[in-house]
Design an enzyme around this catalytic site. Sequence first.
Site, mmCIF file in Angstrom:
data_model
loop_
_atom_site.group_PDB
_atom_site.id
_atom_site.type_symbol
_atom_site.label_atom_id
_atom_site.label_comp_id
_atom_site.label_asym_id
_atom_site.label_seq_id
_atom_site.Cartn_x
_atom_site.Cartn_y
_atom_site.Cartn_z
ATOM 1 N N GLU A 38 -3.650 4.313 12.324
ATOM 2 C CA GLU A 38 -3.259 4.887 11.037
ATOM 3 C C GLU A 38 -1.842 5.431 11.081
ATOM 4 O O GLU A 38 -1.080 5.285 10.121
ATOM 5 C CB GLU A 38 -4.246 5.990 10.633
ATOM 6 N N CYS A 185 -4.548 -8.594 -4.957
ATOM 7 C CA CYS A 185 -3.879 -7.818 -6.007
ATOM 8 C C CYS A 185 -2.470 -7.457 -5.556
ATOM 9 O O CYS A 185 -2.098 -6.283 -5.448
ATOM 10 C CB CYS A 185 -4.707 -6.566 -6.313
ATOM 11 N N CYS A 192 -5.855 -12.925 -10.125
ATOM 12 C CA CYS A 192 -6.929 -12.272 -10.885
ATOM 13 C C CYS A 192 -8.201 -13.121 -10.957
ATOM 14 O O CYS A 192 -9.313 -12.573 -10.994
ATOM 15 C CB CYS A 192 -6.446 -11.930 -12.285
ATOM 16 N N CYS A 195 -10.307 -12.401 -7.921
ATOM 17 C CA CYS A 195 -10.487 -10.988 -7.598
ATOM 18 C C CYS A 195 -11.902 -10.499 -7.900
ATOM 19 O O CYS A 195 -12.411 -10.709 -9.012
ATOM 20 C CB CYS A 195 -9.483 -10.145 -8.373
ATOM 21 N N CYS A 201 -11.716 -4.645 -14.066
ATOM 22 C CA CYS A 201 -10.303 -4.284 -14.176
ATOM 23 C C CYS A 201 -9.837 -4.171 -15.628
ATOM 24 O O CYS A 201 -9.859 -5.152 -16.380
ATOM 25 C CB CYS A 201 -9.459 -5.322 -13.441
#
Length: 318
Positions: A38, A185, A192, A195, A201
């Site tokens: 991270e 995205c 799209c 997705c 969305c």
Amino acid sequence: MKTYSDFHRRLHRWYRLQGRHHLPWRNTKDPYHIWLSEVMLQQTQVQTVLDRYYQPFLERFPTIESLAQADSQEVLKLWQGLGYYNRAKNLHKAAQIIDKKLPETVEMLMQLPGIGRNTAHAIAVFAYHQPVAVMEANLKRVLCRIFALETPTENELWQKAGELLDTDKPFNYNQAMMDLGAMICTPEAPQCLLCPAAKTCAGKASPKSYPVGKLKKVLPLREHKIVLFTDPHGSIHIHQRDGKFLHGMWSFMEYESSVDTAYFENQAYPFSRMKKLGEVSHAYTHFQYHAVVYVQKISRKLLHSIYSICHASIINKI
């Protein structure tokens, strides 16, 4: 309150088939390994971390204890080229504070150097499977599009992230959402039709409208002069930086371009008399950097004088 169970099912199915399951930090239960990933992934692309930094760092410092006991210069050496060196310094400081094991709560994690809200959430969910959302850059864009948010505040984004979260499967959910932002995205070419969020969305009719793009700032230019000082034996000398910029790193002597003559004894070596090697430029997050590079041979005595004036604690040979 609106439920997202159908979206969660589609998202998990997509992740099972398309997710980046090969990433090593997704295939470990060691909180230290997850924490390291991270920190390295802040402001850095996944492939860069994967190719050159993650595994070598763990091979040298396999545990929190080994990192805590390490010399700071060795930590910085392994971080060399990854940039944002305060990440490495804070990682090292935090390891020295921790008693062998990372804390498990977001609140306690955020008390450690270099761990902000998102990193604390990421460790909590990926290391300890706590039901919290993460908020990295790609995921922010996904949230803006799903909820049709043009200019949301940070608090609004965190609120929406919590609303959309799958609390039953938080590990896979957050990994899937990050992959969605990285693979589907995307900023300029969102897919799209592929997705799993298509039915959910609110921004799918005009995805590139969300979020509203920020005007790019004109970055200030910092102009410097770098001098490679060599002694009569041909050794090139370096010093440890003590300013805020690249603090603690080893480098050649550097001066602002406004300096017409270096700070040498009797001003004996103006830049106009030095041999010019070339020029270097680099774009940082907050400024553009440009430097003219020179080389100059000087006596050992004068070399010590120069480095003493410039607050170098050690002179090293390369």
